[in-house]
Design a protein around this motif. Structure first.
Motif, PDB file in Angstrom:
ATOM      1  N   PHE A  45      49.867  48.568  38.829  1.00  0.00           N
ATOM      2  CA  PHE A  45      48.640  47.270  38.207  1.00  0.00           C
ATOM      3  C   PHE A  45      48.307  46.390  39.237  1.00  0.00           C
ATOM      4  CE2 PHE A  45      49.612  49.778  34.258  1.00  0.00           C
ATOM      5  CZ  PHE A  45      48.457  50.000  34.086  1.00  0.00           C
ATOM      6  N   MET A  46      49.069  46.257  40.419  1.00  0.00           N
ATOM      7  CA  MET A  46      48.762  45.337  41.203  1.00  0.00           C
ATOM      8  C   MET A  46      47.682  45.732  41.973  1.00  0.00           C
ATOM      9  SD  MET A  46      50.193  42.316  41.785  1.00  0.00           S
ATOM     10  CE  MET A  46      49.715  42.073  43.253  1.00  0.00           C
ATOM     11  N   VAL A  47      47.099  46.918  42.071  1.00  0.00           N
ATOM     12  CA  VAL A  47      46.028  47.437  42.603  1.00  0.00           C
ATOM     13  C   VAL A  47      44.770  46.742  42.071  1.00  0.00           C
ATOM     14  CG1 VAL A  47      44.586  49.442  42.909  1.00  0.00           C
ATOM     15  CG2 VAL A  47      47.015  49.573  43.337  1.00  0.00           C
ATOM     16  N   LEU A  48      44.687  46.704  40.586  1.00  0.00           N
ATOM     17  CA  LEU A  48      43.811  45.856  40.054  1.00  0.00           C
ATOM     18  C   LEU A  48      43.233  44.796  40.773  1.00  0.00           C
ATOM     19  CD1 LEU A  48      41.756  46.422  37.675  1.00  0.00           C
ATOM     20  CD2 LEU A  48      43.236  45.411  36.179  1.00  0.00           C
ATOM     21  N   PRO A  49      44.201  43.555  40.386  1.00  0.00           N
ATOM     22  CA  PRO A  49      43.826  42.395  41.120  1.00  0.00           C
ATOM     23  C   PRO A  49      43.583  42.449  42.516  1.00  0.00           C
ATOM     24  CG  PRO A  49      46.265  42.284  40.796  1.00  0.00           C
ATOM     25  CD  PRO A  49      45.598  43.575  40.077  1.00  0.00           C
ATOM     26  N   ILE A  50      44.072  43.346  43.329  1.00  0.00           N
ATOM     27  CA  ILE A  50      43.687  43.476  44.638  1.00  0.00           C
ATOM     28  C   ILE A  50      42.389  43.899  44.976  1.00  0.00           C
ATOM     29  CG2 ILE A  50      43.941  44.704  47.044  1.00  0.00           C
ATOM     30  CD1 ILE A  50      47.094  44.649  46.291  1.00  0.00           C
ATOM     31  N   LEU A  51      41.841  44.816  44.342  1.00  0.00           N
ATOM     32  CA  LEU A  51      40.435  45.369  44.319  1.00  0.00           C
ATOM     33  C   LEU A  51      39.389  44.276  43.552  1.00  0.00           C
ATOM     34  CD1 LEU A  51      40.975  49.197  43.039  1.00  0.00           C
ATOM     35  CD2 LEU A  51      40.268  48.386  45.462  1.00  0.00           C
ATOM     36  N   GLN A  52      39.891  43.813  42.544  1.00  0.00           N
ATOM     37  CA  GLN A  52      39.071  42.641  42.205  1.00  0.00           C
ATOM     38  C   GLN A  52      38.718  41.521  43.091  1.00  0.00           C
ATOM     39  OE1 GLN A  52      40.965  41.691  38.288  1.00  0.00           O
ATOM     40  NE2 GLN A  52      39.609  42.932  37.211  1.00  0.00           N
ATOM     41  N   ILE A 110      39.087  41.954  46.320  1.00  0.00           N
ATOM     42  CA  ILE A 110      38.175  42.383  47.225  1.00  0.00           C
ATOM     43  C   ILE A 110      36.639  42.191  47.043  1.00  0.00           C
ATOM     44  CG2 ILE A 110      37.693  44.227  48.910  1.00  0.00           C
ATOM     45  CD1 ILE A 110      40.521  45.015  48.807  1.00  0.00           C
ATOM     46  N   SER A 111      36.365  42.836  45.869  1.00  0.00           N
ATOM     47  CA  SER A 111      35.015  42.897  45.425  1.00  0.00           C
ATOM     48  C   SER A 111      34.248  41.655  45.063  1.00  0.00           C
ATOM     49  CB  SER A 111      34.889  44.012  44.321  1.00  0.00           C
ATOM     50  OG  SER A 111      35.714  43.311  43.207  1.00  0.00           O
ATOM     51  N   SER A 112      35.262  40.765  45.005  1.00  0.00           N
ATOM     52  CA  SER A 112      34.594  39.216  44.671  1.00  0.00           C
ATOM     53  C   SER A 112      34.281  38.505  45.811  1.00  0.00           C
ATOM     54  CB  SER A 112      35.678  38.341  43.852  1.00  0.00           C
ATOM     55  OG  SER A 112      36.661  38.109  44.586  1.00  0.00           O
ATOM     56  N   GLY A 113      34.686  39.106  47.226  1.00  0.00           N
ATOM     57  CA  GLY A 113      34.531  38.479  48.489  1.00  0.00           C
ATOM     58  C   GLY A 113      35.453  37.410  48.494  1.00  0.00           C
ATOM     59  N   SER A 114      36.635  37.499  47.846  1.00  0.00           N
ATOM     60  CA  SER A 114      37.890  36.708  48.240  1.00  0.00           C
ATOM     61  C   SER A 114      37.533  35.324  47.692  1.00  0.00           C
ATOM     62  CB  SER A 114      38.320  36.689  49.860  1.00  0.00           C
ATOM     63  OG  SER A 114      38.547  37.859  50.241  1.00  0.00           O
ATOM     64  N   ASP A 115      36.724  35.231  46.468  1.00  0.00           N
ATOM     65  CA  ASP A 115      36.449  33.757  45.935  1.00  0.00           C
ATOM     66  C   ASP A 115      37.331  33.628  44.589  1.00  0.00           C
ATOM     67  OD1 ASP A 115      35.196  31.735  44.911  1.00  0.00           O
ATOM     68  OD2 ASP A 115      33.161  32.645  45.099  1.00  0.00           O
ATOM     69  N   LEU A 116      38.205  32.913  44.980  1.00  0.00           N
ATOM     70  CA  LEU A 116      39.299  32.808  43.841  1.00  0.00           C
ATOM     71  C   LEU A 116      38.436  32.162  42.765  1.00  0.00           C
ATOM     72  CD1 LEU A 116      42.125  33.244  43.099  1.00  0.00           C
ATOM     73  CD2 LEU A 116      42.718  31.230  44.250  1.00  0.00           C
ATOM     74  N   ALA A 117      37.636  30.957  43.022  1.00  0.00           N
ATOM     75  CA  ALA A 117      37.043  30.117  42.062  1.00  0.00           C
ATOM     76  C   ALA A 117      36.248  30.992  41.261  1.00  0.00           C
ATOM     77  CB  ALA A 117      36.438  29.161  42.626  1.00  0.00           C
TER      78      ALA A 117
END
Ligand code: ADP
Ligand code: MG
Length: 583
Positions: free
Chosen positions: A49-56, A58-65
């Motif tokens: 399930f760690m794949v999910l946050p990794i993909l998210q 990436i698709s957010s452009g590494s924008d944590l906020a």
């Protein structure tokens, strides 16, 4: 409790009950195994399930906020990150996933090794128990088993304990994986997950019919394999008869028939399994595509969410086959295990009674049989009917009679290999039952009609039953029975190996080894069932002298059974086994 019972399939329940009853594993073992399974499953599920946050990420452009604004989990992750100073980057997320994968592998390694140990332990413990129970059971029960069944029972049937532990553990692992993945998916997308799970349950119901048929075939296969073992053991034991009757071809054909029967069932079973896969794979794919369709068309799933769905699907599909295969293995395993249990219970129920307290020290006056009767079966004529007999101490008593008149039966009663059905046997007014069985048997040296030899060396065969004998005693016993004569001609002397049952020796040589063993054992009752039937006249003369010497030295009671009068002409008393005639 009832609900749990209904949820667990009957065969699984039966396997668990059998394992618990047979007491092959302790609660500690089960707990540790469950802990390892849980750890392996949990680390694996988290790793996947760690794949999910990794993909998210990436698709957010590494924008944590941005991510923290969008979802609660990400806002928590952001909080933890700012509190601990742990940076949330693609590298750190990947590192966590990697560590989880490694951890899963370590747990899985622990699980596999520990499971192998438990399986080995379960099989070994039940085998040892079965072997000991069989050896401690009555002679009549042992006789009724037969070689094939005895070996099959202890090797094949008992091995089912280990296999059952393996099947159940792997099933447990799979079920737990389903729960873990199901829970994970439920958290990501509850509605779609519910739809997919319902579809899977429906398909599970559809394959039920096939599974039931496969189970029936599994049971037939177990029975066919057992028959094959019995066939083999029996044919091997009579190979000489087969050769002499020139029936090799017939027997080979019979064997081929048996083997074909087993083979046919194996193929049927393989076809059923292939059929289940044939149906299941397209059904599962249909499930997946329906799930995808719903997620995209109705729920607007992101690529990350869809990816995790596909990943879980690919991971879960092989597990479905593990469940189906495991269930099927469990069928044959429970059949075998319940048969093992049946044999074990029977053997235990047939345990020889040994409640006497007295230690047998020898015969002062006489052995007396009072109205002793013995019958091998309801339908047969009794082997002994109301036999009265007095066998005096320090003397040789001979018993003669035609074959089948009950002589061997009579002497089997003394060491209590058989128990009289009526009447009693006394040694100096003490009933045989009052002696401790082992002490009585150590006091009786018995040379049976057919010498019983191990496939070890001549020396080991002579020493069997008296491992403490000194070398002088050993040599003397061998001289008394003229074993030394033929042994001195052998290149390896007493170290010569004799083949299974003494197959490399002549009948007379076997008989002499059995006599040497008896002389060395030095019991105070010496029973010889046709001791010189395979010896020439000269050897017979010498053996008779040796027996006389034995009586003088040990003050022993000697009982000789013979239908050749020459064997018994120096007996002090002789009587005809008139059991049949009287009956
Ligand atoms: P003997 O030693 O005098 O030749 P046995 O004592 O061996 O005779 O046999 C006496 C009778 O008991 C025979 O009729 C034989 O068929 C029967 N008998 C011997 N052993 C068994 C057995 N294990 N099961 C059933 N019947 C047996
Ligand atoms: Mg006999």
């Amino acid at each position: 409790m009832k609900i749990i019972k209904r949820l667990i399939p009957a065969d699984v329940q039966r396997a668990i009950v059998l394992l618990v009853d047979l007491d092959v594993l302790s609660a500690r073992h089960v707990l540790l195994l469950s802990a390892l399974i849980t750890l392996a499953v949990v680390t694996e599920a988290f790793g996947l399930f760690m794949v999910l946050p990794i993909l998210q990420f990436i698709s957010s452009g590494s924008d944590l906020a941005k991510l923290a604004d969008q979802s609660e989990i990400w806002s928590k992750i952001a909080n933890v990150s700012s509190l601990t100073g742990f940076p949330v980057t693609l590298a750190s997320l990947s590192a966590v996933a990697f560590i989880l994968i490694c951890l899963r592998q370590v747990c899985y390694y622990g699980f596999s090794v520990y499971l192998a140990r438990l399986q080995e332990r379960a099989t070994r413990r039940i085998r040892i128990r079965a072997f000991s129970a069989a050896l401690n059971s009555r002679g009549t029960y042992l006789d009724s088993l037969g070689t094939g069944t005895f070996v099959h029972f202890i090797l094949q049937l008992c091995a089912a304990a280990g296999t059952a532990v393996g099947s159940l553990s792997r099933l447990g692992l799979v079920i737990l994986s389903f729960i873990a993945y199901g829970t994970g998916l439920l958290a990501v997308a509850p509605k779609v997950t519910l739809i997919v799970v319902s579809l899977i349950l429906f398909f599970g119901y559809l394959v039920k019919h096939f599974r039931a048929a496969a189970e029936r075939t599994s049971k037939q296969l177990v029975a066919a394999r057992e028959a094959l073992s019995q066939f083999l053991a029996e044919r091997y034991s009579v190979w000489r008869l087969i050769k002499l009757s020139a029936t090799e071809e017939n027997e080979s054909e019979l064997f081929a028939d048996n083997a074909r029967q087993v083979g046919r069932l194996i193929i049927v079973l393989a076809r059923m399994n292939a059929m289940i896969q044939l149906l299941l794979n397209p059904l599962a794919a249909a499930c997946m595509f329906l799930g995808l369709y719903f997620s995209v068309e109705y729920f607007g799933f992101s690529v990350a969410e869809i990816t995790i769905f596909i990943l879980v699907f690919l991971r879960v599909l092989p597990l479905v086959y593990t469940v189906l295969g495991g269930r099927q293995q469990l069928v044959s395993v429970t059949v075998n295990l319940s048969r093992a249990r049946l044999f074990l219970d029977q053997a235990l129920a047939e345990t020889e009674p040994d409640d006497g307290r007295r230690i047998f020290k020898g015969v002062e006056k006489a052995i007396v049989l009072e109205s002793v009767s013995y019958n091998y079966g309801e339908e047969t004529r009794p082997a002994l009917t109301k036999v009265n007999l007095r066998i005096p101490a320090r003397a040789i008593t001979a018993i003669t009679g035609p074959s089948g008149s009950g002589k061997s039966t009579l002497v089997d009663l003394l060491p209590r290999i058989l128990e009289p059905q009526s009447g009693r046997i006394l040694v100096d007014d003490t009933d045989l039952k009052e002696f401790k069985l082992a002490s009585l048997r150590r006091g009786i040296t018995y040379v049976p009609q057919t010498p019983l030899l191990f496939g070890s060396t001549i020396g080991e065969n002579v020493r069997y039953g008296n491992a403490d004998a000194t070398n002088e005693e050993f040599i003397e016993a061998c001289e008394m029975a003229f074993v030394d004569e033929f042994v001195s001609a052998l290149p390896d002397g007493y170290e010569t190996r004799v083949g299974e049952g003494g197959s490399t020796l002549s009948g007379g040589q076997r008989q002499r080894i059995a006599l040497a063993r008896a002389f060395l054992a030095g019991g105070s009752i010496l029973v010889l069932d046709e001791p010189t039937s395979a010896l020439d006249e000269e050897s017979e003369e010498r053996i008779k002298k040796a027996i006389k010497l034995y009586v003088e030295r040990h003050g022993a009671v000697v009982i000789i059974i013979a239908h050749r009068l020459s064997t018994i002409e120096n007996a002090d008393q002789s009587g005809r086994a008139a059991c049949r005639e009287r009956g």
